[in-house]
Scaffold this motif. Structure first.
Motif, PDB file in Angstrom:
ATOM      1  N   ALA A 297      -2.862  10.469  -0.522  1.00 34.54           N
ATOM      2  CA  ALA A 297      -4.196   9.826   0.408  1.00 34.54           C
ATOM      3  C   ALA A 297      -5.400  10.317  -0.011  1.00 34.54           C
ATOM      4  CB  ALA A 297      -3.998  10.268   1.851  1.00 34.54           C
TER       5      ALA A 297
ATOM      6  N   THR B 299       0.045   4.340  -0.055  1.00 23.44           N
ATOM      7  CA  THR B 299      -0.295   5.685   0.821  1.00 23.44           C
ATOM      8  C   THR B 299       0.281   5.247   2.372  1.00 23.44           C
ATOM      9  OG1 THR B 299      -2.243   5.731  -0.348  1.00 23.44           O
ATOM     10  CG2 THR B 299      -2.327   6.632   1.943  1.00 23.44           C
ATOM     11  N   THR B 300       0.187   4.324   2.867  1.00 21.15           N
ATOM     12  CA  THR B 300       0.833   4.196   4.133  1.00 21.15           C
ATOM     13  C   THR B 300       2.332   4.065   4.203  1.00 21.15           C
ATOM     14  OG1 THR B 300       0.413   1.689   3.719  1.00 21.15           O
ATOM     15  CG2 THR B 300      -1.229   2.870   5.103  1.00 21.15           C
TER      16      THR B 300
ATOM     17  N   PRO C 277      -9.405   8.345   4.018  1.00 20.70           N
ATOM     18  CA  PRO C 277      -8.059   7.374   3.825  1.00 20.70           C
ATOM     19  C   PRO C 277      -8.518   5.993   4.515  1.00 20.70           C
ATOM     20  CG  PRO C 277      -7.679   9.055   5.715  1.00 20.70           C
ATOM     21  CD  PRO C 277      -9.086   9.246   5.240  1.00 20.70           C
TER      22      PRO C 277
ATOM     23  N   ASP D  34      -7.033   2.818   3.094  1.00 25.32           N
ATOM     24  CA  ASP D  34      -5.488   2.732   3.044  1.00 25.32           C
ATOM     25  C   ASP D  34      -5.078   2.419   4.806  1.00 25.32           C
ATOM     26  OD1 ASP D  34      -5.154   2.542   0.409  1.00 25.32           O
ATOM     27  OD2 ASP D  34      -5.524   4.908   0.626  1.00 25.32           O
TER      28      ASP D  34
ATOM     29  N   ASP E  63      -7.159  -2.114   2.322  1.00 29.38           N
ATOM     30  CA  ASP E  63      -6.642  -2.321   0.871  1.00 29.38           C
ATOM     31  C   ASP E  63      -5.557  -3.464   1.063  1.00 29.38           C
ATOM     32  OD1 ASP E  63      -6.038  -0.825  -1.809  1.00 29.38           O
ATOM     33  OD2 ASP E  63      -4.121  -1.296  -0.719  1.00 29.38           O
TER      34      ASP E  63
ATOM     35  N   ASN F 239       1.006  -1.137  -0.192  1.00 26.86           N
ATOM     36  CA  ASN F 239      -0.035  -0.065   0.171  1.00 26.86           C
ATOM     37  C   ASN F 239       0.735   1.242   0.089  1.00 26.86           C
ATOM     38  OD1 ASN F 239      -1.577   2.256   1.873  1.00 26.86           O
ATOM     39  ND2 ASN F 239      -3.073   1.127   0.646  1.00 26.86           N
TER      40      ASN F 239
END
Lengths: 443, 443
Positions: free
Chosen positions: A191, A163-164, A195, A198, A203, A161
């Protein structure tokens, strides 16, 4: 030997990925035709808002009737980039019923109901491909399914992932807290406005389910995946990781259990050593480690999201599905013959980093150590320090009045035993609180 | 739907890789059968010395008559792990003629004569797979050919020879010279008794030819690949690289030329920044960067050699070839439709790090700079230092009597222009010698 009749492709969805898919099909038409053996014809694009201005998208192809499009009967391959469970599941099965193969980027649907979709595809003698559902452009599904088809995969460990990873990378490099790093990710478009999917790990859990199923030739759904997000990761956790020569990553981990009779799949933040190749995966990049019996340790790295990278994965699948249509065959389908059960999180064996707030008086360490021993959790190292010493002073062992902090790193232990240990610790008068518990992976 | 008739496999060669292939076929028989849809039967193993003791290899399968084995007519797939050009080429084409698909680990043959072999396979409607020929267990051929089939690859940049990476890693981490590092590699089994194929870059050049052909959908043979080994890399070069925040790697680089009308393929030592993911590839590991238009930058990493990793790649191909046989189809064949010519090394555009031994007197830098300018090679940085200052003293600019050294790092320039520059520099009285020229990549 170029066939004259083109292969007809229907596109469901025309957002960021869909418009990039359309652009490539249009601008790279000659290359795609040469690689497939016949030209591709875009037969229709199902959208919700047909009147929206879409640069480079032929307006005459747009339709709001996705069902009619997949029912046309002359569609060779349906490309689905809408996302979500319904109405997509019905559209895909309808496409199968009308003889079309399907290329999908839909991790949620595949992780929830992949077995059913695979069965329906097989029933109708068509393909179901979904390389884009996991880690964007990084070839993972095909290598796992085909390149490693003669090997035994024991472990998949990855950052899936973007975003993270961006948020954790910011926290690590700037010392920022979670909220501040999330704000930056949102401002930069890494993000989404909401969010949750995520940062709560949904996700990544969907991707873990898909990877585990393929890697171990069994069925794993998102409900089988233990999931912890990163909203509770603090700047102090990142600082603690640094002290141990580690960094914190949100990892998706799929493993065989030690006895080999079941598998586990989980997503949670974990400390990994800076020497591990995953530790140097920065910003929104993804990377997945695969450990196989004969191949050893492989890593796949690249952009895990974005319109163009996802479109690259979709197009690779589209070429394969078209080639199969031309040859009147299908590619490798589901391979879930091992039917290995998925064990609960309690069966996972790993290491732990536990920060405790304790009374600053003699005998506390002995008390705490006893609790670990009673639950068969063996301690590797303990670091004790006065509450006000700050995180920078590593060697300090201060036992004045008030509180102290105790950092325990364990050897490998069962997750259930660790949970029981923590529950017992909480009952001790001298333990004022459990500040954080984090798993240590990749060693 | 398990077929009763097993797929018959003939194995040519039973050395380190072949015996591992046999072991996996035997011990993982059930898994392989489930993944293929029919069991595999090992029909024969061609070896040179049938009386040699081979643990776990069924003696009744051994034969010295490889030709008779591939001519049997009932063989579905021939696995070739002998290596070299002849008699292997004849054996493979004979196998095709008798209806067998071929899985090969033979980089030399594929790099020399791949087009011919692909044509013969196509003529007989069988498969030719060779994932194991490049970078051992790392899935590369299949991802390039299939996963990226809908993308445009612009560059492939990789460490594809484990022996030389081990040597350079040792030189970098210990300060050892080339000979000393080679001795260690030999002692540990990372280098063969005659290391020529590795250290002179022949092995990497064969892999570069194969990768370039697949990546750019054109034909590239080993003769098209510019090749420089690492025997002239010195401890001083490694130290110079460190000063620039770089390390030295033997890289295989396949690129489209800037105008897109041709491609180049080359193998040579080069400096790459420590921040580049390839810089952290240690010991005998391999890693390959792929830059594609839509996908962006992907990296594939893993063990590049060894019996088990190579067998893993062979088995993946074997499962694919067997599946195709069952479905009476073939996989993707050669795709050389672009017919892009291969440009000579002089057309390559990159950066250079040049160490010169010069007379230590005023005006030398101006003279040298003029020569670069005359050949359209733009200078990025110059570092000047007294001959006896040692490599540790970075800031020193000493102009006493005798000699000095001048280190020039250029902007991007054509290789032909750089060569002309160096030829001119050699004619200057004030230039006593050109100590080293190394390309700078990965920026």
């Amino acid at each position: 030997m170029m066939r004259t009749r083109p292969l007809r492709v229907a596109l469901l969805g025309c957002g960021v990925v869909g418009s990039e898919v359309t652009r490539i099909i249009t601008t790279q038409a000659d290359d795609l035709a040469a690689r497939i053996g016949a030209p591709i014809e875009l037969a229709g694009i199902a959208v919700r808002r047909p009147n929206r201005v879409r640069e480079g998208i032929p307006a005459e192809l747009l339709t709001t009737d996705a069902t009619a499009l997949v029912k046309r009967g002359d569609i060779d391959v349906v490309v689905e980039v809408i996302g979500g469970i319904e109405p997509v599941r019905t559209l895909i099965t309808t496409a199968f019923e009308h003889g079309a193969s399907v290329v999908s980027a839909n991790k949620a649907l595949l992780a929830a109901d992949g077995a059913n979709l695979h069965a329906r595809a097989a029933e109708h003698g068509v393909d179901l491909y979904y390389e884009a559902a996991v880690a964007g452009a990084i070839p993972l599904i095909r290598p796992l399914r085909e390149s490693l088809a003669g090997d035994k995969v024991n472990r998949v460990l990855g950052i899936v992932n973007g975003t993270t990873n961006f948020i954790l990378d910011k926290m690590d490099s700037t010392g920022a807290g979670y909220s501040e790093a999330l704000d930056e990710a949102t401002a930069l478009g890494y993000a989404e406005a909401d969010p949750t999917a995520d940062v709560e790990g949904f996700d990544a859990a969907a991707k873990a389910a898909i990877l585990a199923g393929i890697a171990f030739h069994t069925r794993v759904t998102i409900d089988d995946v233990h999931r912890e997000g990163l909203t509770e990761v603090t700047a102090a956790d990142i600082a603690s990781a640094k002290k141990m020569g580690c960094t914190v990553k949100l990892l998706a981990i799929c493993e065989r259990t030690p006895d080999g009779r079941s598998v586990t799949a989980r997503v949670h933040p974990a400390m990994i050593p800076l020497s591990h190749p995953l530790a140097s995966v920065r910003e929104a990049y993804n990377a997945v480690f695969v450990e196989a019996e004969a191949a050893g340790r492989l890593m796949f790295y690249g952009p895990g999201a974005g319109g163009a990278p996802t479109a690259s994965a979709v197009l690779g699948d589209l070429v394969a599905a078209c080639r199969n249509k031309l040859a009147a065959t299908t590619g490798a389908g589901e391979s879930a013959y091992t039917q290995l059960p998925v064990s609960p999180m309690g069966d996972v064996v790993t290491r732990y980093h536990i920060s405790l707030d304790v009374a600053d008086k003699p005998g506390v360490l002995a008390q705490v150590a006893t609790v670990f021993a009673e639950h068969d959790v063996s301690i590797d190292t303990v670091r004790q320090q006065g509450r006000n010493q700050g995180s920078g002073d590593e060697a300090a062992v201060v036992q004045g009045g008030g509180e102290a902090s105790l950092v325990v790193v364990t050897h490998r232990a069962k997750d259930a035993d660790l949970s029981a240990t923590v529950a017992s610790l909480r009952t001790l008068d001298t333990v004022r609180g459990v500040a954080s518990i984090m798993r240590v992976e990749g060693e």
